[in-house]
Structures are given as C-alpha cells and as structure tokens.
Design a protein around this motif. Structure first.
Motif, short mmCIF file in Angstrom:
data_model
loop_
_atom_site.label_atom_id
_atom_site.label_comp_id
_atom_site.label_asym_id
_atom_site.label_seq_id
_atom_site.Cartn_x
_atom_site.Cartn_y
_atom_site.Cartn_z
N GLN A 42 58.34 27.58 53.30
CA GLN A 42 58.76 28.00 54.64
C GLN A 42 60.05 27.31 55.08
OE1 GLN A 42 55.34 27.67 57.30
NE2 GLN A 42 55.23 29.89 57.18
N SER A 76 62.60 39.60 58.18
CA SER A 76 61.33 40.23 57.79
C SER A 76 60.65 39.47 56.65
CB SER A 76 61.54 41.70 57.41
OG SER A 76 62.46 41.80 56.35
N ARG A 77 61.44 38.93 55.72
CA ARG A 77 60.86 38.15 54.61
C ARG A 77 60.18 36.89 55.15
NH1 ARG A 77 64.63 36.09 49.81
NH2 ARG A 77 65.21 34.68 51.46
N ASN A 78 60.82 36.24 56.11
CA ASN A 78 60.23 35.05 56.72
C ASN A 78 58.95 35.38 57.49
OD1 ASN A 78 63.25 34.82 56.54
ND2 ASN A 78 62.74 32.68 56.94
N GLU A 79 59.00 36.49 58.21
CA GLU A 79 57.83 36.90 58.98
C GLU A 79 56.67 37.26 58.06
OE1 GLU A 79 58.81 39.83 61.94
OE2 GLU A 79 60.68 38.76 62.39
N MET A 80 56.97 37.94 56.94
CA MET A 80 55.91 38.26 55.98
C MET A 80 55.33 36.99 55.38
SD MET A 80 54.07 40.58 54.72
CE MET A 80 54.91 42.01 55.30
N SER A 81 56.18 36.02 55.10
CA SER A 81 55.72 34.73 54.59
C SER A 81 54.81 34.04 55.60
CB SER A 81 56.93 33.84 54.27
OG SER A 81 56.53 32.52 54.05
N ASN A 82 55.20 34.09 56.87
CA ASN A 82 54.37 33.49 57.92
C ASN A 82 53.00 34.14 58.01
OD1 ASN A 82 56.23 31.59 58.66
ND2 ASN A 82 57.02 32.77 60.39
N ILE A 83 52.97 35.46 57.90
CA ILE A 83 51.70 36.18 57.97
C ILE A 83 50.82 35.81 56.77
CG2 ILE A 83 50.63 38.47 57.83
CD1 ILE A 83 52.96 39.46 59.60
N MET A 84 51.43 35.76 55.58
CA MET A 84 50.65 35.39 54.39
C MET A 84 50.10 33.97 54.50
SD MET A 84 52.96 37.25 51.42
CE MET A 84 52.75 35.88 50.35
N PRO A 145 52.66 40.22 66.12
CA PRO A 145 53.98 40.66 65.69
C PRO A 145 55.08 39.97 66.50
CG PRO A 145 52.81 42.43 66.81
CD PRO A 145 51.86 41.29 66.70
#
Length: 197
Positions: A42, A76-84, A145
C-alpha cells in the motif's frame, strides 16, 4: 483472543494442549508478519503516484484514503488494493471471529448450570463488544466507495476505531474484575452521598 475463548469454552479439557506456548507464538507471529507485505504494497502504491495541488489532508493521521485525494492520476488500482486488503484483513478475521462466537454460544446454551452459562457469556461478551466496534467501524470506513467518503465522517470513523475502541478495551476488561467494580461503585456512591459544596 476469539480462538482462545473458543478453545476455552468449546474444548476446555484440551485447552492446555491446544493453546501451548508454540501455538500462541505462531498466532502472534502470523498476525504481526502478515501486516508487513500489506503495508509495503500500500505504501508503494500510494507514494509512487503523482501528487499535485495542496499538500495538506483533512484528517487526523496519514491514512490511505485521505492521501489518495491528493493524487493527480487514476487511483482505481489503489482503491482496488484497499478493498482487497479490507476483505482479507478485516472481513475475513471478522467472519472467523463471528463463527467462533457462534460455536461458543451454541456450546454455552447446552450448559446445564445457569452459573456456568452466565460466567461464559460474561467472559465473552466484553470481547465481542470490542470486536464489533473495531471491525464494524473499520469495515464501514474502508468498504465504502470513494464517492461516498466525506471528510468529516471519515475523521469520525477513523477516530472511533483508532482511539475510542482501544481506549474502551482496558475499561471493559477491567470492569470484569470484581475489585475494580467495587471501587468504581464506592466512588460513584461516595460522590452522590457527599454534601454539596
């Protein structure tokens, strides 16, 4: 702690064998070491992004979501990482804890002695309250979101799971101690009975 309570209540005769020193060391090491790659990934994702504009965030500490608001590129890549990360490190342990408490409740309800049931429930209820407060506020914070993030709500939620819950933890556990409860009640009763000054 949920696993410890599960073993203590659901398998009391095997507790010493299951929760031996080596098992506890593996549980602690696993929880500590699992955070290292997540923090590294992160941090790398956030600080390799281009920043522009103001360099101040409207938050109590440098959390990922407020820092991402300063990024000029697609996040969006960072946000997807945060969700995972949230699903793996918040939702999964929370689900496992709730599963262990479901087994604990089923076992406690089978106990014939009301005193044993009361003792088991009082042992676990304080931990379950702290777990619900911590994981609940953390998941609300990180699974929403980005469009629904408001700085004031984010600050309140982050304050809740970083300050309020850890502050409540020792209070809740110390109130299970009879001596502490007695001292608290004597103090409260003494304040009420003392003459007004």
């Amino acid at each position: 702690m949920a696993y410890d309570r599960y073993v203590a209540i659901c398998h009391p005769l095997h507790y010493v064998a299951i929760m031996e020193r080596r098992s506890c060391a593996w549980l602690v090491a696993g929880s500590w070491l699992s955070g290292i790659p997540v923090s590294f990934i992160q941090t790398t994702l956030v600080f390799t992004s281009p920043f522009c504009g103001p360099n101040k965030i409207d938050h109590f500490f440098c959390d990922v979501a407020p820092v991402l608001r300063l990024v000029c590129a697609d996040t969006s890549r960072n946000e997807m990482s945060n969700i995972m990360v949230t699903v793996v490190f918040l939702a999964t342990p929370f689900t496992l804890i709730l599963t262990s408490y479901t087994c604990i409740i089923a076992t406690v309800l089978k106990m014939s002695s009301p005193g044993s049931r009361h003792k088991a429930f009082s042992t676990c209820s304080s931990h379950l309250v702290v777990v619900m407060l911590f994981y609940g506020s953390g998941m609300v914070m990180y699974l929403r979101p980005r469009s629904s993030h408001e700085p004031e709500n984010d600050k309140l939620l982050s304050l809740f799971y970083t300050v309020v819950t850890p502050m409540l933890n020792p209070v809740i556990y110390s109130l299970r101690n009879e001596e502490v409860k007695g001292a608290l009640w004597r103090r409260v009763a003494g304040k009420r009975l003392s003459p007004l000054q």
